[in-house]
Write an enzyme that holds these catalytic residues in place. Structure first.
Site, PDB file in Angstrom:
ATOM      1  CB  THR A 256      57.893  28.210  48.269  1.00 55.21           C
ATOM      2  OG1 THR A 256      56.689  28.619  47.624  1.00 55.21           O
ATOM      3  CG2 THR A 256      59.012  29.161  47.902  1.00 55.21           C
ATOM      4  CG  ASP A 338      47.453  35.214  61.578  1.00 52.57           C
ATOM      5  OD1 ASP A 338      46.697  35.144  60.591  1.00 52.57           O
ATOM      6  OD2 ASP A 338      47.070  35.012  62.748  1.00 52.57           O
ATOM      7  NE  ARG A 366      57.471  55.008  22.943  1.00 56.65           N
ATOM      8  CZ  ARG A 366      57.144  55.532  21.758  1.00 56.65           C
ATOM      9  NH1 ARG A 366      57.737  56.663  21.355  1.00 56.65           N
ATOM     10  NH2 ARG A 366      56.247  54.956  20.991  1.00 56.65           N
ATOM     11  CG  LEU A 436      57.246  50.074  29.577  1.00 60.49           C
ATOM     12  CD1 LEU A 436      56.825  50.761  30.880  1.00 60.49           C
ATOM     13  CD2 LEU A 436      58.114  48.871  29.900  1.00 60.49           C
ATOM     14  N   GLY A 438      53.817  48.246  23.739  1.00 63.41           N
ATOM     15  CA  GLY A 438      54.391  47.029  23.185  1.00 63.41           C
ATOM     16  C   GLY A 438      55.663  46.608  23.891  1.00 63.41           C
ATOM     17  CD  GLU A 461      52.948  32.866  53.059  1.00 66.12           C
ATOM     18  OE1 GLU A 461      52.718  33.423  54.139  1.00 66.12           O
ATOM     19  OE2 GLU A 461      54.073  32.812  52.530  1.00 66.12           O
ATOM     20  CD  GLU A 465      39.192  35.106  45.440  1.00 64.01           C
ATOM     21  OE1 GLU A 465      39.041  35.748  44.388  1.00 64.01           O
ATOM     22  OE2 GLU A 465      40.296  34.613  45.778  1.00 64.01           O
TER      23      GLU A 465
END
Length: 482
Positions: A256, A338, A366, A436, A438, A461, A465
């Site tokens: 990144t 950490d 809506r 929402l 569609g 990071e 798992e």
């Protein structure tokens, strides 16, 4: 003028937090009065978020009280006689300094980030002006001491800021997180004074001498072939024949900020026979001969941030560019992650909050079956579940940050926070699309972007798992020792 006012807020908060953490002469030489904890006389910012613990030891003037941290020393009786210490559960309960940081970042996110996040995402455009504003606000050197150009704020401030910035734009959040947590922190913590002067101080301020260019850093641990096995680093660093330089060869993947950075913290094997104990950490400036960048990855989400390979072909750096001691790299990497997991947890909380905002506002507007869909029980159930998951993860994140501020081991708590927050972000973004319908599936609304942005928080990071392994391993180790 607006940025100057906000920047003043950060500086003032940093000074007040530093003052709160500093011991006074009278406090250092006196004991608590009967029935009164020494903690109760210290400023709120230095007390942090503390759990109810009748057996907690009284704090020394030098160290903030422990908040659910695990200590090897036995607890001593509490002078509070069973009365719990203050626990921060909501933003309104935070000390003034932290509320100021929250309000400042929230305002900046609403006015500068959220209105532009969709466009940056569509164009895969690095938000340079937004990052410059972050630098002017002091948020690109948030935890660095003022001595080295930083804002000198604590980990709780960082978690709060990360959530609000990421609520506005998750890409800006990860740019800020990778720079603060992964690049600045290991050099500031383990590096020599010379490295701090050259690779922390200017990067904490982030702006170049011209006021336009950026001084951004990145972190190179992952490689094309090692994934979650960080100890299997194939990148090597060998001393030159005259012993004055390290020669680095290898490739780092999924980095990144790669294309905007001018330096990186990287990890390379210096002694293969020692396996992970033979890994060392280095600072590598990008203008070193032999260094190059791979192509930008075309990602599912956080598309306004760049991600690419770092390629080292006989890259030579001065011998003093090692961070810490030889063989200390794996330890530095794990401790860096950490703290980084607190940042990612904050980012995930921001995405979750943005998804909740989107769903709740849409549900109120809506109309269906003659009324706002917010009145439908199925919609209310979704918004309730989203808020419970987000708020639960926030408390875990604040706990991890406060334990870090208390200078106690926080590996388990950071993993819990990152796991809960990342899964909450994915769930909230998924349910927002369901609310929402569609409209959630098209780019006219931000819900689909939140869904794409959320997914990475369960991967980088440390995958979910891996977080389970970290958490369970620490719990089982504690049971074995009991």
């Amino acid at each position: 003028m607006k940025l100057r006012l906000l920047s003043t807020t950060v500086s003032r908060c940093g000074r007040r937090l530093a003052t709160a953490r500093a011991p006074s002469a009278s406090a250092a030489g006196s004991s608590s009065r009967a029935g009164e904890s020494s903690d109760s006389r210290r400023p709120a910012a230095s007390r942090g978020m503390h759990t109810v613990a009748s057996a907690a030891a009284p704090s020394s003037p030098l160290t903030p009280p422990i908040c659910s941290g695990r200590s090897s020393s036995p607890p001593s009786p509490s002078p509070l006689g069973g009365v719990g210490r203050r626990t921060y559960l909501t933003h309104s309960q935070l000390p003034e300094e932290h509320r100021m940081i929250h309000e400042m970042c929230r305002k900046f996110a609403d006015e500068e980030l959220a209105p532009n996040a969709g466009e940056w995402d569509k164009k895969h455009e690095f938000p340079k002006d937004a990052v410059k504003q972050l630098a002017e606000l002091g948020l690109m050197g948030l935890n660095v001491s003022s001595e080295h150009g930083g804002s000198e704020l604590d980990a709780l401030s960082y978690a709060i800021a990360m959530e609000e910035i990421s609520r506005g734009c998750a890409s800006v959040g990860v740019i800020m997180s990778a720079h603060n947590s992964l690049y600045l922190w290991p050099i500031d913590t383990f590096g020599s004074e010379e490295l701090k002067e050259k690779y922390v101080a200017p990067y904490a301020q982030c702006l170049g001498d011209d006021g336009e260019s950026l001084m951004v850093g990145c972190f190179g641990l992952s490689e094309p072939g090692n994934g979650s096995d960080a100890g299997a680093a194939s990148t090597t660093a060998t001393l030159s024949q005259d012993g004055t330089e390290w020669i680095i060869n290898g490739t780092k993947a999924w980095i990144t900020n790669a294309h905007e950075s001018s330096a990186a913290v990287i990890f390379a094997t210096t002694d293969k026979a020692l396996k992970h104990k033979g890994i060392s950490a280095f600072v590598v400036p990008f203008d070193s001969p032999g260094f190059s960048l791979g192509a930008k990855e075309d990602k599912l989400g956080i598309r306004a941030s760049s991600t690419s390979n770092l390629i080292f072909d006989d890259v030579r750096i001065p011998r003093d560019h090692m961070i810490g001691e030889p063989g200390q790299g794996f330890k530095i990497a794990m401790q860096t992650l950490d703290g980084g997991r607190i940042g990612v947890a904050g980012q995930a909380l921001g995405i979750a909050s943005a998804a909740i905002d989107c769903a709740a506002k849409y549900a109120l507007e809506r109309q269906s079956f003659g009324k706002p869909i917010a009145q439908l029980q199925s919609i209310q159930n979704k918004i309730s579940a989203m808020s419970v998951a987000r708020d639960s993860a926030r408390l875990l994140t604040w706990r991890a940050a406060t334990i870090k501020d208390s200078k106690k081991k926080y590996t388990r708590e950071a993993a819990m926070a990152k796991l809960a927050a990342s899964e909450a972000a994915t769930m909230c973004a998924h349910q927002a699309i369901q609310v929402l319908g569609g409209m959630g599936y098209v780019s006219d609304m931000p819900a689909e972007r939140h869904y794409r942005d959320a997914r990475i928080t369960e991967i980088y990071e440390g995958t979910s798992e891996i977080q389970h392994l970290v958490i369970a391993g620490d719990i089982l180790k504690e049971y074995k020792q009991s």
